[in-house]
Design an enzyme around this catalytic site. Structure first.
Site, PDB file in Angstrom:
ATOM      1  N   ASP A  15       0.882  -1.323  -0.085  1.00 41.55           N
ATOM      2  CA  ASP A  15       0.049  -0.002   0.045  1.00 41.55           C
ATOM      3  C   ASP A  15       0.867   1.134  -0.088  1.00 41.55           C
ATOM      4  OD1 ASP A  15      -2.148   1.537  -0.028  1.00 41.55           O
ATOM      5  OD2 ASP A  15      -2.932   1.040   2.107  1.00 41.55           O
ATOM      6  N   GLY A  16       0.443   2.115  -0.610  1.00 41.67           N
ATOM      7  CA  GLY A  16       1.117   3.514  -0.475  1.00 41.67           C
ATOM      8  C   GLY A  16       1.865   3.842  -1.870  1.00 41.67           C
ATOM      9  N   ARG A  28      -0.056   9.116 -10.187  1.00 36.80           N
ATOM     10  CA  ARG A  28      -0.249   7.885  -9.377  1.00 36.80           C
ATOM     11  C   ARG A  28       0.424   6.600  -9.994  1.00 36.80           C
ATOM     12  NH1 ARG A  28      -3.686   7.291  -5.508  1.00 36.80           N
ATOM     13  NH2 ARG A  28      -4.204   5.232  -5.909  1.00 36.80           N
ATOM     14  N   HIS A  32       2.957   3.346  -8.992  1.00 38.80           N
ATOM     15  CA  HIS A  32       2.877   1.736  -9.273  1.00 38.80           C
ATOM     16  C   HIS A  32       3.914   1.348  -9.842  1.00 38.80           C
ATOM     17  CE1 HIS A  32      -1.256   2.072  -7.626  1.00 38.80           C
ATOM     18  NE2 HIS A  32      -1.742   2.830  -8.591  1.00 38.80           N
ATOM     19  N   SER A  60      -7.266  -5.767  -5.904  1.00 38.94           N
ATOM     20  CA  SER A  60      -8.184  -6.486  -5.145  1.00 38.94           C
ATOM     21  C   SER A  60      -9.631  -6.234  -5.970  1.00 38.94           C
ATOM     22  CB  SER A  60      -8.333  -5.681  -4.099  1.00 38.94           C
ATOM     23  OG  SER A  60      -9.011  -4.278  -4.285  1.00 38.94           O
ATOM     24  N   THR A  61     -10.650  -6.942  -5.603  1.00 34.00           N
ATOM     25  CA  THR A  61     -11.738  -6.962  -6.299  1.00 34.00           C
ATOM     26  C   THR A  61     -12.291  -5.590  -6.111  1.00 34.00           C
ATOM     27  OG1 THR A  61     -12.763  -7.662  -4.265  1.00 34.00           O
ATOM     28  CG2 THR A  61     -12.649  -9.454  -6.094  1.00 34.00           C
ATOM     29  N   TRP A  64     -11.174  -2.184  -9.162  1.00 35.34           N
ATOM     30  CA  TRP A  64     -11.842  -1.973 -10.359  1.00 35.34           C
ATOM     31  C   TRP A  64     -12.740  -0.585 -10.393  1.00 35.34           C
ATOM     32  CZ3 TRP A  64     -10.758  -5.002 -14.328  1.00 35.34           C
ATOM     33  CH2 TRP A  64     -10.598  -6.244 -14.192  1.00 35.34           C
ATOM     34  N   ARG A  66     -11.413   1.937  -9.504  1.00 33.56           N
ATOM     35  CA  ARG A  66     -10.290   3.205  -9.828  1.00 33.56           C
ATOM     36  C   ARG A  66     -10.561   3.402 -11.272  1.00 33.56           C
ATOM     37  NH1 ARG A  66      -5.126   2.440  -6.313  1.00 33.56           N
ATOM     38  NH2 ARG A  66      -6.051   1.761  -4.557  1.00 33.56           N
ATOM     39  N   LEU A 126      11.178 -20.830  -4.078  1.00 28.32           N
ATOM     40  CA  LEU A 126      10.244 -20.010  -3.613  1.00 28.32           C
ATOM     41  C   LEU A 126       8.865 -19.819  -4.341  1.00 28.32           C
ATOM     42  CD1 LEU A 126       9.256 -17.300  -1.745  1.00 28.32           C
ATOM     43  CD2 LEU A 126       9.944 -15.886  -3.779  1.00 28.32           C
TER      44      LEU A 126
END
Ligand code: FPP
Length: 237
Positions: A15-16, A28, A32, A60-61, A64, A66, A126
Protein backbone atom coordinates in the site's frame (compact mmCIF):
# COMPACT_ATOMS: atom_id res chain seq x y z
CA UNK A 1 23.49 -10.44 15.53
CA UNK A 2 20.37 -12.42 16.41
CA UNK A 3 19.78 -15.32 14.02
CA UNK A 4 16.63 -14.73 12.02
CA UNK A 5 14.05 -17.46 12.04
CA UNK A 6 12.62 -16.68 8.66
CA UNK A 7 8.86 -17.25 8.31
CA UNK A 8 7.87 -19.85 5.71
CA UNK A 9 5.09 -17.70 4.32
CA UNK A 10 5.05 -13.91 4.13
CA UNK A 11 1.98 -12.09 2.80
CA UNK A 12 2.11 -8.39 1.93
CA UNK A 13 -0.54 -5.74 1.39
CA UNK A 14 1.49 -3.40 -0.81
CA UNK A 15 0.00 0.00 0.00
CA UNK A 16 1.01 3.61 -0.53
CA UNK A 17 2.01 3.80 -4.21
CA UNK A 18 -0.41 6.68 -4.81
CA UNK A 19 0.77 8.69 -1.80
CA UNK A 20 4.40 8.10 -2.75
CA UNK A 21 3.73 9.62 -6.16
CA UNK A 22 1.65 12.50 -4.78
CA UNK A 23 4.40 13.49 -2.33
CA UNK A 24 6.78 13.74 -5.24
CA UNK A 25 4.32 15.61 -7.46
CA UNK A 26 4.15 12.66 -9.87
CA UNK A 27 1.16 10.86 -11.44
CA UNK A 28 -0.21 7.89 -9.43
CA UNK A 29 0.87 5.53 -12.19
CA UNK A 30 4.50 6.42 -11.52
CA UNK A 31 3.92 5.28 -7.92
CA UNK A 32 2.74 1.89 -9.19
CA UNK A 33 5.75 1.70 -11.50
CA UNK A 34 8.08 2.27 -8.52
CA UNK A 35 5.94 -0.23 -6.58
CA UNK A 36 6.63 -2.87 -9.22
CA UNK A 37 10.37 -2.28 -8.67
CA UNK A 38 9.81 -2.98 -4.95
CA UNK A 39 8.10 -6.24 -5.93
CA UNK A 40 11.23 -7.32 -7.83
CA UNK A 41 13.44 -6.30 -4.90
CA UNK A 42 11.39 -8.15 -2.30
CA UNK A 43 11.15 -11.30 -4.44
CA UNK A 44 14.94 -11.24 -4.69
CA UNK A 45 15.36 -10.85 -0.91
CA UNK A 46 12.86 -13.66 -0.24
CA UNK A 47 14.85 -15.97 -2.53
CA UNK A 48 18.03 -14.97 -0.67
CA UNK A 49 16.42 -15.63 2.73
CA UNK A 50 14.88 -18.95 1.67
CA UNK A 51 11.30 -17.85 2.26
CA UNK A 52 9.03 -20.59 0.92
CA UNK A 53 5.91 -18.58 0.01
CA UNK A 54 5.45 -14.89 -0.75
CA UNK A 55 1.89 -13.71 -1.38
CA UNK A 56 1.38 -10.20 -2.72
CA UNK A 57 -1.95 -8.35 -2.91
CA UNK A 58 -1.53 -6.81 -6.36
CA UNK A 59 -5.16 -6.16 -7.42
CA UNK A 60 -8.24 -6.44 -5.21
CA UNK A 61 -11.85 -6.98 -6.29
CA UNK A 62 -12.40 -3.36 -5.15
CA UNK A 63 -9.62 -1.95 -7.36
CA UNK A 64 -11.95 -1.98 -10.41
CA UNK A 65 -13.51 1.16 -8.88
CA UNK A 66 -10.38 3.15 -9.73
CA UNK A 67 -10.09 5.31 -12.83
CA UNK A 68 -9.97 3.32 -16.08
CA UNK A 69 -6.53 4.75 -16.89
CA UNK A 70 -5.13 3.54 -13.55
CA UNK A 71 -6.65 0.06 -13.96
CA UNK A 72 -5.15 -0.15 -17.47
CA UNK A 73 -1.76 0.97 -16.19
CA UNK A 74 -1.84 -1.71 -13.47
CA UNK A 75 -2.71 -4.40 -16.03
CA UNK A 76 0.15 -3.20 -18.25
CA UNK A 77 2.59 -3.31 -15.33
CA UNK A 78 1.48 -6.85 -14.45
CA UNK A 79 1.95 -7.96 -18.03
CA UNK A 80 5.37 -6.37 -18.20
CA UNK A 81 6.33 -7.93 -14.86
CA UNK A 82 5.40 -11.43 -16.09
CA UNK A 83 7.27 -10.98 -19.35
CA UNK A 84 10.42 -9.62 -17.72
CA UNK A 85 10.47 -11.90 -14.68
CA UNK A 86 10.01 -15.31 -16.30
CA UNK A 87 13.76 -15.60 -16.93
CA UNK A 88 14.52 -14.71 -13.32
CA UNK A 89 11.86 -17.13 -12.07
CA UNK A 90 13.46 -19.97 -14.01
CA UNK A 91 16.96 -18.98 -12.88
CA UNK A 92 15.91 -18.93 -9.21
CA UNK A 93 13.47 -21.86 -9.44
CA UNK A 94 10.53 -19.64 -8.46
CA UNK A 95 7.09 -21.13 -8.84
CA UNK A 96 4.42 -18.63 -9.87
CA UNK A 97 0.79 -18.90 -8.84
CA UNK A 98 -2.25 -16.64 -8.96
CA UNK A 99 -5.14 -16.51 -6.50
CA UNK A 100 -8.33 -14.70 -7.48
CA UNK A 101 -10.66 -14.56 -10.46
CA UNK A 102 -8.77 -13.36 -13.52
CA UNK A 103 -11.59 -14.16 -15.95
CA UNK A 104 -12.29 -10.44 -16.42
CA UNK A 105 -8.66 -9.54 -17.12
CA UNK A 106 -7.54 -8.68 -20.67
CA UNK A 107 -7.02 -11.87 -22.74
CA UNK A 108 -3.28 -11.24 -23.34
CA UNK A 109 -2.65 -10.88 -19.60
CA UNK A 110 -4.69 -14.02 -18.86
CA UNK A 111 -2.70 -15.90 -21.45
CA UNK A 112 0.57 -14.74 -19.91
CA UNK A 113 -0.57 -15.72 -16.41
CA UNK A 114 -1.47 -19.23 -17.54
CA UNK A 115 1.78 -19.57 -19.44
CA UNK A 116 4.02 -18.41 -16.55
CA UNK A 117 2.09 -20.60 -14.07
CA UNK A 118 2.54 -23.61 -16.28
CA UNK A 119 6.19 -22.99 -17.18
CA UNK A 120 7.19 -22.56 -13.53
CA UNK A 121 5.00 -25.26 -12.01
CA UNK A 122 7.83 -27.74 -11.42
CA UNK A 123 10.15 -25.18 -9.83
CA UNK A 124 10.98 -25.98 -6.24
CA UNK A 125 12.19 -22.70 -4.72
CA UNK A 126 10.09 -19.75 -3.57
CA UNK A 127 6.40 -19.90 -4.50
CA UNK A 128 5.41 -16.39 -5.58
CA UNK A 129 1.65 -15.94 -5.25
CA UNK A 130 -0.01 -12.89 -6.78
CA UNK A 131 -3.50 -12.06 -5.55
CA UNK A 132 -5.27 -10.71 -8.65
CA UNK A 133 -8.90 -9.62 -8.64
CA UNK A 134 -8.83 -11.24 -5.24
CA UNK A 135 -11.24 -10.65 -2.36
CA UNK A 136 -11.58 -12.90 0.65
CA UNK A 137 -15.36 -12.73 0.92
CA UNK A 138 -15.95 -13.69 -2.73
CA UNK A 139 -13.40 -16.50 -2.22
CA UNK A 140 -15.34 -17.85 0.78
CA UNK A 141 -18.71 -17.51 -0.99
CA UNK A 142 -17.28 -19.35 -4.02
CA UNK A 143 -16.06 -22.18 -1.77
CA UNK A 144 -19.49 -22.44 -0.10
CA UNK A 145 -21.18 -22.56 -3.53
CA UNK A 146 -18.87 -25.31 -4.79
CA UNK A 147 -19.45 -27.40 -1.66
CA UNK A 148 -23.24 -26.88 -1.96
CA UNK A 149 -23.09 -28.24 -5.53
CA UNK A 150 -21.13 -31.29 -4.32
CA UNK A 151 -23.77 -31.84 -1.61
CA UNK A 152 -26.61 -31.61 -4.14
CA UNK A 153 -24.83 -34.13 -6.34
CA UNK A 154 -24.45 -36.40 -3.32
CA UNK A 155 -20.65 -36.34 -3.55
CA UNK A 156 -20.35 -35.19 0.06
CA UNK A 157 -22.63 -35.29 3.11
CA UNK A 158 -23.14 -31.99 5.04
CA UNK A 159 -21.82 -33.66 8.23
CA UNK A 160 -18.55 -34.38 6.42
CA UNK A 161 -17.83 -30.69 5.76
CA UNK A 162 -15.00 -29.62 8.03
CA UNK A 163 -12.19 -27.04 7.86
CA UNK A 164 -10.00 -29.31 5.73
CA UNK A 165 -12.79 -29.79 3.16
CA UNK A 166 -13.55 -26.07 3.13
CA UNK A 167 -9.90 -25.15 2.71
CA UNK A 168 -9.68 -27.32 -0.41
CA UNK A 169 -12.18 -25.04 -2.12
CA UNK A 170 -10.26 -21.83 -1.42
CA UNK A 171 -7.93 -20.35 -4.04
CA UNK A 172 -5.07 -21.03 -1.62
CA UNK A 173 -5.54 -24.81 -1.66
CA UNK A 174 -2.12 -26.38 -1.13
CA UNK A 175 -0.55 -23.17 0.19
CA UNK A 176 0.10 -23.03 3.96
CA UNK A 177 -1.38 -20.12 5.92
CA UNK A 178 0.81 -16.99 6.13
CA UNK A 179 3.07 -16.76 9.18
CA UNK A 180 3.60 -13.03 8.81
CA UNK A 181 1.39 -10.42 7.17
CA UNK A 182 2.89 -7.03 6.40
CA UNK A 183 0.94 -3.93 5.41
CA UNK A 184 2.80 -0.83 4.34
CA UNK A 185 1.80 2.87 4.36
CA UNK A 186 0.34 3.16 7.86
CA UNK A 187 -3.11 1.69 7.14
CA UNK A 188 -4.10 -0.82 9.81
CA UNK A 189 -6.69 -3.13 8.28
CA UNK A 190 -6.99 -6.33 6.25
CA UNK A 191 -9.03 -4.97 3.33
CA UNK A 192 -10.61 -8.30 2.41
CA UNK A 193 -7.24 -10.09 2.17
CA UNK A 194 -6.88 -13.74 3.27
CA UNK A 195 -9.49 -13.49 6.06
CA UNK A 196 -9.72 -17.26 6.51
CA UNK A 197 -5.98 -17.88 6.07
CA UNK A 198 -4.81 -15.20 8.54
CA UNK A 199 -6.57 -16.65 11.60
CA UNK A 200 -3.24 -17.18 13.41
CA UNK A 201 -0.96 -14.94 11.36
CA UNK A 202 1.27 -12.33 13.00
CA UNK A 203 0.50 -8.82 11.70
CA UNK A 204 3.13 -6.15 11.10
CA UNK A 205 2.18 -2.63 10.12
CA UNK A 206 4.66 -0.02 8.98
CA UNK A 207 4.32 3.59 7.90
CA UNK A 208 6.80 3.06 5.06
CA UNK A 209 5.18 3.46 1.63
CA UNK A 210 5.45 0.42 -0.65
CA UNK A 211 7.86 1.99 -3.20
CA UNK A 212 10.26 2.70 -0.30
CA UNK A 213 10.00 -0.81 1.13
CA UNK A 214 13.21 -2.79 0.63
CA UNK A 215 15.53 -5.34 2.18
CA UNK A 216 16.16 -3.32 5.35
CA UNK A 217 12.43 -2.89 5.99
CA UNK A 218 11.71 -6.58 5.33
CA UNK A 219 14.46 -7.64 7.74
CA UNK A 220 12.97 -5.27 10.38
CA UNK A 221 9.58 -6.93 9.96
CA UNK A 222 11.07 -10.42 10.21
CA UNK A 223 13.09 -9.41 13.29
CA UNK A 224 9.93 -8.23 15.05
CA UNK A 225 8.16 -11.43 14.00
CA UNK A 226 11.01 -13.44 15.58
CA UNK A 227 10.47 -11.64 18.90
CA UNK A 228 6.81 -12.65 19.02
CA UNK A 229 5.57 -15.75 20.72
CA UNK A 230 3.01 -17.63 18.65
CA UNK A 231 0.65 -19.48 20.97
CA UNK A 232 -2.24 -20.64 18.72
CA UNK A 233 -4.63 -20.31 21.69
CA UNK A 234 -2.37 -22.10 24.16
CA UNK A 235 -1.37 -20.61 27.54
CA UNK A 236 1.66 -18.31 27.87
CA UNK A 237 4.96 -20.18 28.37
C1 FPP B 1 -1.91 0.20 -3.34
O1 FPP B 1 -1.41 1.50 -3.42
C2 FPP B 1 -1.38 -0.61 -4.41
C3 FPP B 1 -2.13 -1.22 -5.38
C4 FPP B 1 -3.59 -1.12 -5.45
C5 FPP B 1 -1.53 -2.00 -6.45
C6 FPP B 1 -0.27 -2.72 -6.17
C7 FPP B 1 0.49 -2.79 -7.42
C8 FPP B 1 1.83 -2.77 -7.53
C9 FPP B 1 2.73 -2.78 -6.37
C10 FPP B 1 2.51 -2.69 -8.86
C11 FPP B 1 2.24 -3.78 -9.81
C12 FPP B 1 2.36 -5.13 -9.24
C13 FPP B 1 3.18 -6.10 -9.70
C14 FPP B 1 3.13 -7.44 -9.09
C15 FPP B 1 4.12 -5.91 -10.80
P1 FPP B 1 -2.45 2.71 -3.58
O2 FPP B 1 -2.50 3.08 -5.01
O3 FPP B 1 -3.76 2.34 -2.98
O4 FPP B 1 -1.74 3.80 -2.72
P2 FPP B 1 -2.46 5.01 -1.96
O5 FPP B 1 -3.32 4.42 -0.88
O6 FPP B 1 -1.31 5.79 -1.42
O7 FPP B 1 -3.26 5.76 -2.98
Amino acid sequence: MQKLEVPDHIAIIMDGNGRWAKRKGLPRIKGHFEGSKSVRRIVEVCVELNVKYLTLYAFSTENWKRRKSEVHALMRLLNRFLASELKNMMKNSIRFRVIGDVSLFPPDLRKNIISVESRTKSNSGLTLVLALNYGSRPEIVRAAREIAVECLKGDIQPQAIDEAVFQKHLYTDGIPDPDLLIRTSGEVRLSNFLLWQCSYTEFYFTGVLWPDFGKKELIEAITEYCDRERRYGKERA
